[in-house]
Scaffold this active site. Sequence first.
Site, short mmCIF file in Angstrom:
data_model
loop_
_atom_site.label_atom_id
_atom_site.label_comp_id
_atom_site.label_asym_id
_atom_site.label_seq_id
_atom_site.Cartn_x
_atom_site.Cartn_y
_atom_site.Cartn_z
N LYS A 22 0.83 -1.20 0.00
CA LYS A 22 0.00 0.00 0.00
C LYS A 22 0.87 1.25 0.00
CE LYS A 22 -4.18 -2.03 1.87
NZ LYS A 22 -4.98 -2.33 3.06
N LYS B 198 -8.70 -2.89 -7.18
CA LYS B 198 -9.16 -1.54 -7.51
C LYS B 198 -7.98 -0.58 -7.66
CE LYS B 198 -10.92 -1.83 -2.91
NZ LYS B 198 -12.01 -2.53 -2.34
N LYS C 170 -2.88 -9.13 -10.69
CA LYS C 170 -3.97 -9.41 -9.75
C LYS C 170 -5.07 -8.36 -9.90
CE LYS C 170 -5.16 -8.59 -5.13
NZ LYS C 170 -4.94 -8.18 -3.78
P1 AMP Z 1 -10.83 -5.92 -0.21
O1 AMP Z 1 -11.50 -5.31 -1.36
O2 AMP Z 1 -9.36 -5.66 -0.18
O3 AMP Z 1 -11.54 -5.60 1.10
O4 AMP Z 1 -10.97 -7.49 -0.42
C1 AMP Z 1 -12.10 -8.21 -0.05
C2 AMP Z 1 -11.86 -9.69 -0.25
O5 AMP Z 1 -11.68 -9.97 -1.64
C3 AMP Z 1 -10.63 -10.26 0.46
O6 AMP Z 1 -10.93 -11.51 1.03
C4 AMP Z 1 -9.61 -10.41 -0.64
O7 AMP Z 1 -8.71 -11.45 -0.40
C5 AMP Z 1 -10.51 -10.75 -1.85
N1 AMP Z 1 -9.89 -10.35 -3.12
C6 AMP Z 1 -9.63 -9.09 -3.55
N2 AMP Z 1 -9.04 -9.10 -4.77
C7 AMP Z 1 -8.91 -10.40 -5.13
C8 AMP Z 1 -8.38 -11.09 -6.30
N3 AMP Z 1 -7.88 -10.42 -7.35
N4 AMP Z 1 -8.40 -12.43 -6.29
C9 AMP Z 1 -8.91 -13.13 -5.24
N5 AMP Z 1 -9.43 -12.55 -4.13
C10 AMP Z 1 -9.44 -11.21 -4.07
#
Ligand code: AMP
Length: 324
Positions: A110, A192, A189
Amino acid sequence: MRVLSGIQSSGKLHLGNYLGALKQHVELQHGNKCFFFIANYHALTTVQDAERQRMLTRDVALDYLALGLDPHQAALFRQSDVPDVCELTWILSTVTGRGLLERAHSYKDKISKGIAPSMGLMCYPILMAADILIYDSDIVPVGRDQVQHIEMAQDMAGYFNNTYNCEALKRPEPRLNEAFIVPGIDGQKMSKSYGNTIDLFDSPKAVRKRIMSIKTDSTPVEAPKHPEQCNVFAILKLMASPEEVEEIAAAYRKGGLGYGTVKKRVVELFEEHFGPARERRAELAADPDLVEDVLVDGAKRARAAAAQVMARVRDACGLMTARG
Ligand code: AMP
Ligand code: TRP
């Protein structure tokens, strides 16, 4: 089993969030005691605009409900409606060494993306550990990027229990989906912060545009291609049946199949999967009280569970609660 997970209210949910995390959440709600929350305290590390924060929080709740989360089965709530997690965060921070936090990959990532290295960002894994430990969680379904945070929560439970010679905190385990890293339209990956997402609830037109812009190489239509090196195939694989995946892989190797044709199939698969949820979401959004009612009820259930663990924790470390 107690199942817990959280999603930050820091942007629109995308295919990576769904396949990495939400899909498992919806599947696990049957037969387990589930707690799913909108991590709005965490989101304050990146979204510092009150109106936007409120909007994104409601959006995540609507997304969950539209994707099939049944609020009678699972408690769906806002993290900030259980402020006890902040107390547990402090308590855990007193038994956790700074070195552990300095090793966090997500903190380093980050910062390298230009997010200000606030104390909140640094202590993010302690808050996340508190989120997990405060509900006596057995399993935490997440995408692979979150596994290190869960290992830290395991460590922190151990530090607390060892320091106070008690068993107040239960050791959680991560649970991963088969699609543990979903690639974005550029092959990195999906995230956002990389601007490479396919958002779950965009209009059909916007979704189509995103999918049609998945990056490919310039191999001509008639030439044989390597399915395992193709971003379109990687995304198709996450949504198509195993038979169809096999068929398309064979067509790649043989030649004569253009990337554009496969992209169109991905658009269709996406609509089959998420078209009905988009409609359902619009219906849910039309009811102004629905989301708030769900979140208020979820918070009540979550607070009751948290209070039990906090009573053990406070007792173990000698904090007393004033009566009356
Ligand atoms: P966040 O948006 O960072 O709060 O992520 C929410 C959930 O989505 C978490 O469990 C992350 O591990 C999962 N996640 C986010 N991006 C990915 C991705 N590209 N592939 C797999 N899981 C993801
Ligand atoms: N850090 C997680 C993410 O970015 C969100 C989160 C916060 C979480 N607290 C949690 C996930 C507790 C699982 C358990 O995805």
